[in-house]
Enzyme design. Structure first.
Site, short mmCIF file in Angstrom:
data_model
loop_
_atom_site.label_atom_id
_atom_site.label_comp_id
_atom_site.label_asym_id
_atom_site.label_seq_id
_atom_site.Cartn_x
_atom_site.Cartn_y
_atom_site.Cartn_z
N LYS A 81 0.97 -1.10 0.03
CA LYS A 81 -0.04 -0.03 -0.05
C LYS A 81 1.11 1.28 -0.05
O LYS A 81 1.80 1.43 0.81
CB LYS A 81 -0.76 -0.06 1.04
CG LYS A 81 -1.80 1.08 1.45
CD LYS A 81 -2.50 0.99 2.56
CE LYS A 81 -3.76 2.06 2.72
NZ LYS A 81 -4.85 1.65 4.06
N SER A 156 -9.82 1.48 3.06
CA SER A 156 -8.97 2.36 2.30
C SER A 156 -7.75 1.52 1.17
O SER A 156 -7.23 2.12 0.26
CB SER A 156 -8.13 3.53 3.18
OG SER A 156 -7.27 2.81 3.94
N SER A 180 -9.58 -1.05 7.17
CA SER A 180 -9.17 -0.83 5.83
C SER A 180 -8.39 -2.11 5.04
O SER A 180 -7.97 -2.14 3.83
CB SER A 180 -8.03 0.24 5.61
OG SER A 180 -8.86 1.42 5.71
N1 GLN Z 1 -13.01 3.77 6.52
C1 GLN Z 1 -12.34 4.20 7.76
C2 GLN Z 1 -12.01 5.65 7.82
O1 GLN Z 1 -12.36 6.03 6.63
C3 GLN Z 1 -11.17 3.13 8.06
C4 GLN Z 1 -10.21 3.64 7.30
C5 GLN Z 1 -8.93 2.72 7.50
O2 GLN Z 1 -9.02 1.86 8.18
N2 GLN Z 1 -7.67 3.15 7.26
O3 GLN Z 1 -11.47 6.15 8.55
#
Ligand code: GLN
Length: 488
Positions: A81, A156, A180
């Protein structure tokens, strides 16, 4: 029929490499060819460096030819990532702010994978600074779900999931702050593991919400996830929140730990908002465990309905603080329009950050401001303690919890992008785990009638990843979901 190389598991490929049926260069070439064939449709990568990947592969082959002992990851292409630092490679967090940034150093997980001989292949697309659930917040455009290109791979870490599901990597790393890793794994039919907070070093991970962030693997099988976890877990003096704990041989333990387990079904995770096809697939998985002799108990996590609220106070507060460093002075985007130093800060940040990142910085700054700190931030921290306590209470009765990972299968790109709250609700079953610091994984448990993957979440006890993986492995081995691949 055996799958093409780009769809095989680490376990399979490492055997081919050891038996010299293939070389790492051949494997890496196959993965690069596949990446080129699918990338214009999937957009999983922010960048990849073909000569660099091939040089790493050649180095692996010469280690093997020289008779050095090679572990399971030696010569295997793994994507990261684009929030994990690799020295000399771009590191963008899918933000305009870092569009031209090249990392001067390696993350600890990068060094661990390099030490294990992995071929680091590509920087994977994600929501900007890991904020989002669909990759639509990427400044470089969204990734697409290989199972249906009109849909999101989740977020994400959507690029990490999409690349693997498309055969453009053999395993990938993501980061999980509120879901995420697990949510995109569920939406793309993969195994995704969010380890216990503190098991994996965060050194060299671009910080979003430091008390919640954790790096973890995406893999085709539970065994592969165990292999990657084993390579990256462990104490790191460069991350003061990393924990000194014995790291078991996760792969070997998969076969040793056999259950039957006591499994808890949290009633709060099966209510309104759960897609009926997802619910039915999870119920079937529960029935499977029961048929294996596991004791299934209903449990309650009574503070679940506060998870989202507590998360969006704590995560935004930490984000506002972490993202203060992007000021246009030391690195990152600097506005060309700025006239004085204040202007540099303001215009660089206004131009460099996207809407969702700005929304969170504003919210986070507000909840930390004097006069509101006690009412929001401090209170959210207290609620967080109650949420963790709920889980620990449940673990007095059961070994692990079973839930859906995501309330919905992959949704259409554009469907939720105008409604932040609808997007935040995607993480309703994953966020509590981060607030409580627990390990959890998502694994495939079926498909919708329309052919979209469905994920099952298993939530474990702190630092007991070996048990969690074994529980997942028992399910996986009795099903064939992991042998199905997206056709594109
Ligand atoms: N969707 C959640 C957020 O927007 C989690 C994102 C993540 O785990 N990085 O914060």
């Amino acid at each position: 029929m055996t799958a093409p190389l780009h769809f095989q598991s680490i376990a399979e490929l490492s055997e081919h490499l050891a038996a010299r049926r293939i070389s790492s260069v051949e494997l890496t070439q196959a993965v690069i060819a596949r990446t080129k064939a699918v990338e214009s449709r999937v957009h999983a990568f922010n960048s990849f460096d073909e000569p660099d990947a091939l040089a790493q592969a050649a180095a692996s082959d010469s280690r093997r030819a020289g008779g050095q002992s090679c572990g399971a990851l030696d010569g295997i292409p793994i994507g990261l990532k684009d929030v994990i630092a690799v020295s000399g490679q771009p590191l963008t967090a899918s933000s305009k702010m870092l569009a031209n940034f090249v990392s001067p150093y390696n993350a600890t997980v990068t060094e661990s994978l390099q030490g294990a001989g992995a071929v680091l292949h590509g920087r994977l697309n994600c929501d900007e600074f890991a904020m989002g659930s669909s990759t639509e917040n990427s400044a470089f455009g969204p990734a697409h779900n290989p199972w249906d290109l009109t849909r999101t791979p989740g977020g994400s870490s959507g690029g990490s999931a999409a690349a693997l599901a498309a055969g453009a990597a053999i395993a990938t790393l993501g980061s999980d702050t509120g879901g995420s890793i697990r949510q995109p794994a569920a939406l793309c039919g993969l195994v995704g593991l969010k380890p216990t907070y503190g098991l994996i070093s965060r050194f060299g991970l671009i910080a979003y919400a430091s008390s919640l962030d954790q790096i973890g693997p995406f893999a085709r099988t539970v065994e592969d996830a165990a292999i990657v976890l084993g390579a990256i877990a462990g104490h790191d003096p460069r991350d003061s929140t990393s924990f000194k704990t014995e790291i078991p041989d996760y792969r070997a333990e998969l076969k040793r730990r056999r259950g039957p387990w006591k499994l808890g079904i949290p009633e709060e995770y099966f209510g309104a908002g759960l897609d009926p096809e997802v619910g039915a697939a999870v119920e079937k998985a529960i029935a499977f465990y029961k048929a294996q002799g596991c004791e299934i108990r209903e449990v309650s996590l009574p503070h679940t309905h506060y998870c989202l609220d507590a998360y969006y106070v704590i995560a935004t507060a930490e984000a506002s603080s972490n993202l203060a460093r992007y000021d246009g002075i030391r690195y990152g985007h600097r506005s060309r329009e700025a006239k004085d130093v204040l202007d540099v800060y303001q215009k660089s940040r206004a131009e460099g950050f996207g809407d969702e990142v700005k929304r969170r910085i504003i919210l986070g700054t507000y909840v930390l401001s004097s006069g509101y700190y006690d009412a929001y931030y401090l209170r959210a921290q207290k609620v967080r303690t109650l949420i963790r306590q709920d889980f620990l209470n449940a673990y007095r009765e059961v070994d692990a919890l079973i839930t859906p990972t995501s309330p919905l299968p992959a949704f259409k790109l554009g469907e939720k992008s105008a409604d932040p709250l609808a997007m935040y609700l995607c993480d309703i079953y994953t966020i509590g785990v981060n607030l409580a610091g627990l390990p959890a994984l998502s694994l495939p448990c079926g498909f919708t009638a329309g052919g979209l993957p469905i994920g099952l979440q298993l939530i474990g006890q702190p630092f007991r990843e070996a048990d969690l993986l074994a529980t997942a492995h028992a399910y996986e081995q009795a099903h064939d979901w992991h042998t199905k691949f997206a056709s594109l």
